[in-house]
Design an enzyme around this catalytic site. Structure first.
Site, PDB file in Angstrom:
ATOM      1  N   HIS A 161      11.841  15.491 -42.202  1.00  0.00           N
ATOM      2  CA  HIS A 161      11.672  14.227 -41.481  1.00  0.00           C
ATOM      3  C   HIS A 161      12.122  14.426 -40.043  1.00  0.00           C
ATOM      4  CE1 HIS A 161      11.236  11.665 -45.113  1.00  0.00           C
ATOM      5  NE2 HIS A 161      11.968  12.617 -45.656  1.00  0.00           N
TER       6      HIS A 161
ATOM      7  N   ASN B  39      15.543  15.970 -47.406  1.00  0.00           N
ATOM      8  CA  ASN B  39      16.176  15.539 -48.651  1.00  0.00           C
ATOM      9  C   ASN B  39      15.831  16.486 -49.789  1.00  0.00           C
ATOM     10  OD1 ASN B  39      16.821  13.248 -47.125  1.00  0.00           O
ATOM     11  ND2 ASN B  39      15.020  12.150 -47.836  1.00  0.00           N
TER      12      ASN B  39
ATOM     13  N   HIS C  21       9.160  19.275 -47.003  1.00  0.00           N
ATOM     14  CA  HIS C  21       8.951  18.526 -45.768  1.00  0.00           C
ATOM     15  C   HIS C  21      10.256  18.309 -45.032  1.00  0.00           C
ATOM     16  CE1 HIS C  21       9.903  15.527 -48.841  1.00  0.00           C
ATOM     17  NE2 HIS C  21      10.299  14.719 -47.870  1.00  0.00           N
TER      18      HIS C  21
ATOM     19  N   GLN D  52      14.865  12.580 -52.503  1.00  0.00           N
ATOM     20  CA  GLN D  52      13.609  13.273 -52.225  1.00  0.00           C
ATOM     21  C   GLN D  52      12.497  12.574 -53.000  1.00  0.00           C
ATOM     22  OE1 GLN D  52      13.560  17.403 -53.337  1.00  0.00           O
ATOM     23  NE2 GLN D  52      11.425  17.664 -52.745  1.00  0.00           N
ATOM     24  N   SER D  53      11.495  12.049 -52.284  1.00  0.00           N
ATOM     25  CA  SER D  53      10.428  11.299 -52.951  1.00  0.00           C
ATOM     26  C   SER D  53       9.153  12.117 -53.136  1.00  0.00           C
ATOM     27  CB  SER D  53      10.110  10.020 -52.177  1.00  0.00           C
ATOM     28  OG  SER D  53       9.641  10.345 -50.884  1.00  0.00           O
TER      29      SER D  53
END
Length: 110
Positions: free
Chosen positions: A99, A84, A97, A91-92
């Site tokens: 997933h 994301n 990164h 995107q948190s």
């Protein structure tokens, strides 16, 4: 030029100051279980160095190789790699990164 990063949970995991179930580790990469459990297998592949999604995407290198290796081991029936970016992409974490999702039929997506 990089700016000073405030608290980053992924950097803390790399430094072993936050717990994580690490499945794969090299000098430059970590793959660990996500605390979120939207699907049976939900992993994260990250570079150990704090970098942006765009920087990671420009050269997936060892992170991409690690994601595929662990995904094939953990999700023999198939998997999905998702990355994301930005608010609209949900995107948190600022730390780059990927997933790794699997362990079930994932169906169609939006």
């Amino acid at each position: 030029r990089r700016t000073m990063v405030r608290y980053c949970v992924f950097c803390e995991i790399v430094a072993k100051r936050e717990p994580a179930e690490i499945l794969y580790e090299t000098e430059d990469v970590l793959v660990f279980r996500n605390v979120l459990r939207w699907v049976p297998i939900m992993l994260l592949a990250i570079p150990k160095q704090h970098t942006t999604q765009a920087e990671l995407w420009s050269n997936m290198g060892e992170v991409g190789e690690a994601a595929i290796k662990v995904a094939q081991e953990q999700c023999p029936g198939g998997f999905r790699l998702i990355s994301n970016s930005g608010y609209d992409g949900m995107q948190s974490q600022e730390h780059a990164h990927v997933h790794i999702l699997g362990g079930m039929f994932l169906g169609e997506y939006a």
